[in-house]
Design a protein around this motif. Structure first.
Motif, PDB file in Angstrom:
ATOM      1  N   GLY A  94       0.821  -1.198   0.000  1.00 48.60           N
ATOM      2  CA  GLY A  94       0.000   0.000   0.000  1.00 48.60           C
ATOM      3  C   GLY A  94       0.857   1.252   0.000  1.00 48.60           C
ATOM      4  N   ARG A 133      -4.386   6.843  -2.062  1.00 48.28           N
ATOM      5  CA  ARG A 133      -3.876   5.553  -1.636  1.00 48.28           C
ATOM      6  C   ARG A 133      -3.827   4.672  -2.883  1.00 48.28           C
ATOM      7  NH1 ARG A 133      -3.906   8.789   1.852  1.00 48.28           N
ATOM      8  NH2 ARG A 133      -4.809   8.653   3.915  1.00 48.28           N
ATOM      9  N   ILE A 135      -2.922   0.612  -4.115  1.00 41.75           N
ATOM     10  CA  ILE A 135      -2.660  -0.755  -3.679  1.00 41.75           C
ATOM     11  C   ILE A 135      -2.229  -1.563  -4.895  1.00 41.75           C
ATOM     12  CG2 ILE A 135      -3.614  -2.846  -2.655  1.00 41.75           C
ATOM     13  CD1 ILE A 135      -5.396  -1.084  -0.962  1.00 41.75           C
TER      14      ILE A 135
END
Length: 175
Positions: A94, A133, A135
Motif C-alpha cells: 500500500g 492511496r 494498492i
C-alpha cells in the motif's frame, strides 16, 4: 479545532479481493496536539491493532473484522471510516501519498501523478480528499519506505479506504 470532514465510504467501489479478507478496522478522527490522526478501532469501539508489537496480550488479527461487519458498524455511526490492514500474507503493498491532491479540482502534484502512472494499479482518494492511496500486489525494498508525504508498506499498517476512485487510474489491483 474543528474536526476535519471526510469522504463517505463507497463499499461497492472497493475491490472484491480486499473485501473478501477479514483484515478490516474502523477509524475516527482524533486530535493529537495540533494534528488530526486516524487511529484504528474495532467495531465494538475498542482500540484495534495493525501489529502485535505492543504490550497487549491480544493478537492484532483478533482486533480485525470482515468487510461486511466493518460496513455495518460504519452505517450504525460512531466511526468516520474503515481501513484495510496490510499483512505479510496478503501480497499487497500500500502506498500513502499525502497532501498531493487539490480537493476542488482533483488535480495531483506532479510527483504524485508520476507515482500513480508508474504503479498503474487501484488508486483511490483519501478521506480528506487531499491525498491518495494506491494498492498493488508485490513486495517492497527494505529501505526508503517513508519520505515526506510518501509512505509505502506491505505489513504493520492499515490504509484508510473510501472507494472514491481516482479518475483515469485502474479500478483493479495489479502486480
Amino acid at each position: 479545532m474543528t474536526t476535519p470532514s471526510e469522504l463517505r465510504v463507497l463499499p461497492d467501489a472497493i475491490p472484491e479481493e480486499l473485501r473478501s479478507r477479514d483484515q478490516w478496522v474502523m477509524w475516527k478522527w482524533m486530535q493529537k496536539g495540533d494534528k488530526w490522526t486516524k487511529p484504528p478501532y474495532q467495531t465494538n469501539g475498542r482500540n484495534a491493532k495493525s501489529t502485535d508489537g505492543d504490550n497487549s496480550n491480544q493478537p492484532a488479527a483478533e482486533t480485525w473484522t470482515p468487510f461486511d461487519n466493518a460496513m455495518a458498524a460504519y452505517q450504525r455511526g460512531g466511526f468516520d471510516g474503515s481501513g484495510y490492514v496490510l499483512t505479510d500474507d496478503d501480497r499487497f503493498a500500500g502506498f500513502d501519498l499525502d497532501h498531493c491532491r487539490d480537493p476542488l479540482d482533483g488535480s495531483l502534484e506532479p510527483w504524485a501523478s508520476d507515482i500513480v502512472d508508474r504503479l498503474d494499479s487501484y488508486t483511490k482518494v483519501s478521506p480528506s480528499a487531499t491525498g491518495i492511496r494506491i494498492i498493488v500486489r508485490g513486495t517492497l525494498p527494505p529501505k526508503g519506505r517513508k519520505k515526506g508525504n510518501f509512505e509505502c508498506y506491505t505489513e504493520g499498517q492499515y490504509l484508510t479506504l473510501t472507494g472514491h476512485h481516482l479518475e483515469n487510474s485502474p479500478v483493479q489491483i495489479f502486480d
